[in-house]
Motif scaffolding. Sequence first.
Motif, mmCIF file in Angstrom:
data_model
loop_
_atom_site.group_PDB
_atom_site.id
_atom_site.type_symbol
_atom_site.label_atom_id
_atom_site.label_comp_id
_atom_site.label_asym_id
_atom_site.label_seq_id
_atom_site.Cartn_x
_atom_site.Cartn_y
_atom_site.Cartn_z
ATOM 1 N N ALA A 1 0.828 -1.205 0.000
ATOM 2 C CA ALA A 1 0.000 0.000 0.000
ATOM 3 C C ALA A 1 0.865 1.259 0.000
ATOM 4 O O ALA A 1 0.563 2.241 0.679
ATOM 5 C CB ALA A 1 -0.930 0.001 1.217
ATOM 6 N N ALA A 2 1.923 1.229 -0.772
ATOM 7 C CA ALA A 2 2.816 2.386 -0.874
ATOM 8 C C ALA A 2 2.283 3.372 -1.900
ATOM 9 O O ALA A 2 1.276 3.127 -2.582
ATOM 10 C CB ALA A 2 4.219 1.923 -1.266
ATOM 11 N N ASN A 3 2.976 4.503 -2.047
ATOM 12 C CA ASN A 3 2.528 5.549 -2.975
ATOM 13 C C ASN A 3 2.451 5.057 -4.408
ATOM 14 O O ASN A 3 1.558 5.454 -5.163
ATOM 15 C CB ASN A 3 3.452 6.763 -2.895
ATOM 16 C CG ASN A 3 3.150 7.639 -1.699
ATOM 17 O OD1 ASN A 3 2.039 7.630 -1.188
ATOM 18 N ND2 ASN A 3 4.146 8.378 -1.249
ATOM 19 N N ILE A 4 3.390 4.192 -4.813
ATOM 20 C CA ILE A 4 3.357 3.724 -6.192
ATOM 21 C C ILE A 4 2.097 2.909 -6.462
ATOM 22 O O ILE A 4 1.543 2.951 -7.558
ATOM 23 C CB ILE A 4 4.632 2.911 -6.540
ATOM 24 C CG1 ILE A 4 4.683 2.641 -8.045
ATOM 25 C CG2 ILE A 4 4.707 1.627 -5.734
ATOM 26 C CD1 ILE A 4 5.993 2.042 -8.516
ATOM 27 N N ALA A 5 1.610 2.196 -5.452
ATOM 28 C CA ALA A 5 0.355 1.456 -5.611
ATOM 29 C C ALA A 5 -0.814 2.422 -5.797
ATOM 30 O O ALA A 5 -1.708 2.191 -6.621
ATOM 31 C CB ALA A 5 0.117 0.561 -4.398
ATOM 32 N N ARG A 6 -0.776 3.516 -5.061
ATOM 33 C CA ARG A 6 -1.826 4.538 -5.202
ATOM 34 C C ARG A 6 -1.802 5.127 -6.617
ATOM 35 O O ARG A 6 -2.853 5.305 -7.245
ATOM 36 C CB ARG A 6 -1.598 5.630 -4.152
ATOM 37 C CG ARG A 6 -2.635 6.733 -4.147
ATOM 38 C CD ARG A 6 -2.371 7.735 -3.034
ATOM 39 N NE ARG A 6 -2.666 7.170 -1.716
ATOM 40 C CZ ARG A 6 -1.745 6.780 -0.838
ATOM 41 N NH1 ARG A 6 -0.451 6.890 -1.137
ATOM 42 N NH2 ARG A 6 -2.102 6.300 0.322
ATOM 43 N N VAL B 1 -1.596 -10.557 -9.966
ATOM 44 C CA VAL B 1 -1.126 -9.635 -8.945
ATOM 45 C C VAL B 1 -0.126 -8.638 -9.520
ATOM 46 O O VAL B 1 0.623 -8.948 -10.453
ATOM 47 C CB VAL B 1 -0.483 -10.356 -7.749
ATOM 48 C CG1 VAL B 1 -1.502 -11.217 -7.026
ATOM 49 C CG2 VAL B 1 0.723 -11.176 -8.175
ATOM 50 N N TYR B 2 -0.137 -7.445 -8.938
ATOM 51 C CA TYR B 2 0.851 -6.404 -9.213
ATOM 52 C C TYR B 2 1.679 -6.241 -7.947
ATOM 53 O O TYR B 2 1.129 -6.113 -6.840
ATOM 54 C CB TYR B 2 0.139 -5.101 -9.575
ATOM 55 C CG TYR B 2 1.025 -3.879 -9.642
ATOM 56 C CD1 TYR B 2 2.095 -3.817 -10.526
ATOM 57 C CD2 TYR B 2 0.773 -2.778 -8.823
ATOM 58 C CE1 TYR B 2 2.901 -2.683 -10.588
ATOM 59 C CE2 TYR B 2 1.560 -1.641 -8.893
ATOM 60 C CZ TYR B 2 2.621 -1.601 -9.767
ATOM 61 O OH TYR B 2 3.422 -0.476 -9.830
ATOM 62 N N ILE B 3 3.015 -6.272 -8.096
ATOM 63 C CA ILE B 3 3.917 -6.216 -6.946
ATOM 64 C C ILE B 3 4.735 -4.934 -6.987
ATOM 65 O O ILE B 3 5.715 -4.836 -7.749
ATOM 66 C CB ILE B 3 4.855 -7.437 -6.924
ATOM 67 C CG1 ILE B 3 4.039 -8.727 -6.850
ATOM 68 C CG2 ILE B 3 5.836 -7.342 -5.748
ATOM 69 C CD1 ILE B 3 4.881 -9.991 -6.829
ATOM 70 N N PRO B 4 4.349 -3.921 -6.188
ATOM 71 C CA PRO B 4 5.128 -2.687 -6.097
ATOM 72 C C PRO B 4 5.880 -2.586 -4.770
ATOM 73 O O PRO B 4 6.130 -1.492 -4.269
ATOM 74 C CB PRO B 4 4.041 -1.625 -6.197
ATOM 75 C CG PRO B 4 2.885 -2.241 -5.458
ATOM 76 C CD PRO B 4 3.005 -3.745 -5.614
ATOM 77 N N LEU B 5 6.231 -3.726 -4.178
ATOM 78 C CA LEU B 5 6.907 -3.767 -2.892
ATOM 79 C C LEU B 5 8.345 -3.258 -3.009
ATOM 80 O O LEU B 5 8.881 -3.128 -4.113
ATOM 81 C CB LEU B 5 6.919 -5.210 -2.371
ATOM 82 C CG LEU B 5 5.551 -5.813 -2.039
ATOM 83 C CD1 LEU B 5 5.684 -7.318 -1.813
ATOM 84 C CD2 LEU B 5 4.960 -5.144 -0.800
#
Length: 342
Positions: free
Chosen positions: A18-23, A76-80
């Motif tokens: 739930a980081a900014n890139i996910a937003r 799934v999208y992984i922006p970790l």
Amino acid sequence: MDRLNMRNRPLQIGILGAANIARNFIAGVAPSKMLTVAAVASRDPAKAEAFARETGVPRFHGSYEALLADREIDAVYIPLPNSLHAEWAIRAAESGKPILCEKPLAVTGKEGRRMFAAARANNVPLVEAYPYLAQVQTAKLRKMIATGAIGKVKLIRSSFGITSVDPANIRLSPSLGGGALLDAGSYAMSLIRIVAGERPARVQATASFAANGVDLTTIANIAFPSGLLAQLSCSFETGYHRHALIGGDGGVIETNFLNHPPASGPAILQVKRGIAFGAAFEPLDVPDGNGFLREAESFAASLSNGPVQWTGASEAESLDILDSLDAIRASAQTGAWVELSE
């Protein structure tokens, strides 16, 4: 895996983190009729719920495991953070979920190979997310190189710099895979690899480092088997710049290979045909667009209609990029040339 049938509903994507890139990803893909973000997960249930409410995502999970177990999620999208890409891509593959993983695919080439091996073992696609590769700007660049618009490519210079000096930023965390090379440098290296069309033979690099060991600025020379030479530079210590020059024996191309024009500025792609001293650059018209949207729709199309629909990096390109970054990192410690194995 069998191609997903998306005739009756959009592809249902779940996001790990739930980081900014996910937003930004959620906002970018919102107009799509091909896919929708159906759920988000955080290791903090309260954070997951707040993020879902803020971004309009209909469901949330209080753990990454719970999202991977969600039978309604197609992919799934992984922006970790970089250091978590390998672990959670592998676990997603083992859950049977196709994976769109943020760049860099992993911290090392060894990790990247484990990720692709897991994807193959579980018969699911895994691709690396570079939004600029989905842009028309890049498609035109690829076509010009392939059709010899500037003759045989002899030289590539690719540079990406930003200011990132906040010690609390994960970009500067050694344990999370921080540093300019893995962040901005992965973009610069991807452009070089895609234009070159071959794996580098050897690299030589120098860098400046923060007190915690992450690189703040890195410059590398890259030699290819064909004789093509390239230079990469990346930095967390400069004003924003993103630029590539591709020199051929019949002309020159310049581009800023942007992710999201016009939000990040106007897309620039210009070509100088011929070798005359006074030849002028011809600006090419390229449409603007959100790279997250174009990339995600390319991913969705590849799941329903086959991998030929994917506009991003291939497995070979992604692994060559990682191996090149490994070699550059090793060379920056000594300044010596480092050979890339076949």
